[in-house]
Design a protein around this motif. Structure first.
Motif, PDB file in Angstrom:
ATOM      1  N   ASP A  15     -27.681  -9.037  -9.031  1.00 52.35           N
ATOM      2  CA  ASP A  15     -26.789  -8.099  -9.728  1.00 52.35           C
ATOM      3  C   ASP A  15     -26.497  -6.864  -8.874  1.00 52.35           C
ATOM      4  OD1 ASP A  15     -26.647  -9.803 -11.897  1.00 52.35           O
ATOM      5  OD2 ASP A  15     -28.105  -8.675 -13.103  1.00 52.35           O
ATOM      6  N   ALA A  16     -27.514  -6.359  -8.184  1.00 52.23           N
ATOM      7  CA  ALA A  16     -27.324  -5.188  -7.333  1.00 52.23           C
ATOM      8  C   ALA A  16     -26.395  -5.511  -6.163  1.00 52.23           C
ATOM      9  CB  ALA A  16     -28.667  -4.672  -6.823  1.00 52.23           C
ATOM     10  N   LEU A  17     -26.565  -6.676  -5.550  1.00 50.74           N
ATOM     11  CA  LEU A  17     -25.687  -7.077  -4.453  1.00 50.74           C
ATOM     12  C   LEU A  17     -24.251  -7.256  -4.935  1.00 50.74           C
ATOM     13  CD1 LEU A  17     -27.950  -9.604  -2.534  1.00 50.74           C
ATOM     14  CD2 LEU A  17     -27.152  -7.385  -1.742  1.00 50.74           C
ATOM     15  N   SER A  18     -24.097  -7.838  -6.097  1.00 55.31           N
ATOM     16  CA  SER A  18     -22.768  -8.023  -6.674  1.00 55.31           C
ATOM     17  C   SER A  18     -22.083  -6.675  -6.913  1.00 55.31           C
ATOM     18  CB  SER A  18     -22.864  -8.804  -7.977  1.00 55.31           C
ATOM     19  OG  SER A  18     -21.595  -9.020  -8.526  1.00 55.31           O
ATOM     20  N   ALA A  19     -22.833  -5.713  -7.407  1.00 56.01           N
ATOM     21  CA  ALA A  19     -22.282  -4.380  -7.649  1.00 56.01           C
ATOM     22  C   ALA A  19     -21.847  -3.724  -6.335  1.00 56.01           C
ATOM     23  CB  ALA A  19     -23.295  -3.501  -8.372  1.00 56.01           C
ATOM     24  N   LEU A  20     -22.626  -3.910  -5.276  1.00 55.97           N
ATOM     25  CA  LEU A  20     -22.258  -3.353  -3.977  1.00 55.97           C
ATOM     26  C   LEU A  20     -20.973  -3.979  -3.442  1.00 55.97           C
ATOM     27  CD1 LEU A  20     -25.699  -3.094  -2.154  1.00 55.97           C
ATOM     28  CD2 LEU A  20     -24.214  -1.216  -2.836  1.00 55.97           C
ATOM     29  N   VAL A  21     -20.847  -5.283  -3.612  1.00 57.07           N
ATOM     30  CA  VAL A  21     -19.634  -5.971  -3.162  1.00 57.07           C
ATOM     31  C   VAL A  21     -18.434  -5.467  -3.951  1.00 57.07           C
ATOM     32  CG1 VAL A  21     -18.459  -8.212  -3.105  1.00 57.07           C
ATOM     33  CG2 VAL A  21     -20.818  -8.017  -2.320  1.00 57.07           C
ATOM     34  N   ASP A  22     -18.576  -5.376  -5.273  1.00 58.99           N
ATOM     35  CA  ASP A  22     -17.479  -4.891  -6.109  1.00 58.99           C
ATOM     36  C   ASP A  22     -17.082  -3.463  -5.722  1.00 58.99           C
ATOM     37  OD1 ASP A  22     -17.375  -7.269  -7.479  1.00 58.99           O
ATOM     38  OD2 ASP A  22     -18.519  -6.530  -9.206  1.00 58.99           O
ATOM     39  N   LYS A  23     -18.053  -2.637  -5.424  1.00 62.62           N
ATOM     40  CA  LYS A  23     -17.779  -1.246  -5.047  1.00 62.62           C
ATOM     41  C   LYS A  23     -17.064  -1.179  -3.702  1.00 62.62           C
ATOM     42  CE  LYS A  23     -20.134   3.146  -4.325  1.00 62.62           C
ATOM     43  NZ  LYS A  23     -21.417   3.821  -4.238  1.00 62.62           N
ATOM     44  N   GLY A  24     -17.392  -2.088  -2.810  1.00 67.04           N
ATOM     45  CA  GLY A  24     -16.808  -2.090  -1.474  1.00 67.04           C
ATOM     46  C   GLY A  24     -15.412  -2.664  -1.409  1.00 67.04           C
ATOM     47  N   ARG A  25     -15.022  -3.406  -2.421  1.00 65.99           N
ATOM     48  CA  ARG A  25     -13.677  -3.986  -2.425  1.00 65.99           C
ATOM     49  C   ARG A  25     -12.649  -2.899  -2.687  1.00 65.99           C
ATOM     50  NH1 ARG A  25     -14.701  -9.369  -5.997  1.00 65.99           N
ATOM     51  NH2 ARG A  25     -15.576 -10.615  -4.322  1.00 65.99           N
ATOM     52  N   LYS A  26     -11.563  -2.975  -1.950  1.00 66.40           N
ATOM     53  CA  LYS A  26     -10.480  -2.023  -2.148  1.00 66.40           C
ATOM     54  C   LYS A  26      -9.571  -2.558  -3.239  1.00 66.40           C
ATOM     55  CE  LYS A  26     -10.523  -0.398   2.587  1.00 66.40           C
ATOM     56  NZ  LYS A  26      -9.779  -0.255   3.819  1.00 66.40           N
ATOM     57  N   PRO A  27      -9.093  -1.684  -4.114  1.00 69.84           N
ATOM     58  CA  PRO A  27      -8.167  -2.158  -5.142  1.00 69.84           C
ATOM     59  C   PRO A  27      -6.862  -2.610  -4.495  1.00 69.84           C
ATOM     60  CG  PRO A  27      -8.378   0.221  -5.242  1.00 69.84           C
ATOM     61  CD  PRO A  27      -9.375  -0.271  -4.234  1.00 69.84           C
ATOM     62  N   LYS A  28      -6.293  -3.663  -5.052  1.00 68.03           N
ATOM     63  CA  LYS A  28      -5.038  -4.164  -4.510  1.00 68.03           C
ATOM     64  C   LYS A  28      -3.914  -3.200  -4.855  1.00 68.03           C
ATOM     65  CE  LYS A  28      -6.179  -9.042  -4.620  1.00 68.03           C
ATOM     66  NZ  LYS A  28      -5.804 -10.350  -5.094  1.00 68.03           N
ATOM     67  N   LYS A  29      -3.098  -2.914  -3.850  1.00 69.83           N
ATOM     68  CA  LYS A  29      -1.949  -2.045  -4.059  1.00 69.83           C
ATOM     69  C   LYS A  29      -0.799  -2.899  -4.563  1.00 69.83           C
ATOM     70  CE  LYS A  29      -3.177   1.131  -0.371  1.00 69.83           C
ATOM     71  NZ  LYS A  29      -2.764   1.704   0.908  1.00 69.83           N
ATOM     72  N   LYS A  30      -0.021  -2.314  -5.450  1.00 71.85           N
ATOM     73  CA  LYS A  30       1.160  -3.019  -5.921  1.00 71.85           C
ATOM     74  C   LYS A  30       2.210  -2.989  -4.817  1.00 71.85           C
ATOM     75  CE  LYS A  30       0.501  -2.412 -10.817  1.00 71.85           C
ATOM     76  NZ  LYS A  30       1.112  -2.047 -12.085  1.00 71.85           N
ATOM     77  N   GLN A  31       2.849  -4.115  -4.621  1.00 73.25           N
ATOM     78  CA  GLN A  31       3.880  -4.220  -3.598  1.00 73.25           C
ATOM     79  C   GLN A  31       5.154  -3.512  -4.046  1.00 73.25           C
ATOM     80  OE1 GLN A  31       3.857  -5.618  -0.568  1.00 73.25           O
ATOM     81  NE2 GLN A  31       1.726  -6.262  -0.657  1.00 73.25           N
ATOM     82  N   ASP A  32       5.711  -2.720  -3.154  1.00 69.83           N
ATOM     83  CA  ASP A  32       6.989  -2.085  -3.397  1.00 69.83           C
ATOM     84  C   ASP A  32       8.063  -3.083  -2.967  1.00 69.83           C
ATOM     85  OD1 ASP A  32       9.245  -0.532  -3.588  1.00 69.83           O
ATOM     86  OD2 ASP A  32       8.523   1.070  -2.271  1.00 69.83           O
ATOM     87  N   PRO A  33       8.936  -3.506  -3.887  1.00 73.39           N
ATOM     88  CA  PRO A  33       9.926  -4.521  -3.522  1.00 73.39           C
ATOM     89  C   PRO A  33      10.886  -4.060  -2.428  1.00 73.39           C
ATOM     90  CG  PRO A  33      10.321  -3.678  -5.753  1.00 73.39           C
ATOM     91  CD  PRO A  33       9.043  -3.077  -5.260  1.00 73.39           C
ATOM     92  N   LYS A  34      11.021  -2.764  -2.186  1.00 75.11           N
ATOM     93  CA  LYS A  34      11.912  -2.248  -1.149  1.00 75.11           C
ATOM     94  C   LYS A  34      11.308  -2.380   0.248  1.00 75.11           C
ATOM     95  CE  LYS A  34      13.704   1.209  -4.327  1.00 75.11           C
ATOM     96  NZ  LYS A  34      13.736   2.641  -4.610  1.00 75.11           N
ATOM     97  N   ARG A  35       9.997  -2.511   0.322  1.00 72.89           N
ATOM     98  CA  ARG A  35       9.316  -2.555   1.620  1.00 72.89           C
ATOM     99  C   ARG A  35       9.479  -3.924   2.255  1.00 72.89           C
ATOM    100  NH1 ARG A  35       3.658   0.258   1.798  1.00 72.89           N
ATOM    101  NH2 ARG A  35       4.222   0.109   3.958  1.00 72.89           N
TER     102      ARG A  35
END
Length: 54
Positions: free
Chosen positions: A25-45
């Protein structure tokens, strides 16, 4: 396993399983904390340099 009785072995086995769960559980929490949230794609980019002027 070296324990004097089967009951003693079961007690230690149970304690070990609980500890393994806490570690997992502790390792899972560390992995979740280290993941960057996905950015929403701007359709103009367009690609990685989409914010550059044409």
């Amino acid at each position: 396993m070296g324990h004097s009785t089967a009951r003693a072995a079961l007690i230690y086995q149970h304690a070990s399983a609980e500890r393994d769960r806490l570690i997992a559980d502790a390792l899972s929490a560390l992995v979740d904390k280290g993941r960057k949230p996905k950015k929403k794609q701007d359709p103009k980019r367009k690609g990685h340099a989409g914010d550059m002027p044409d």
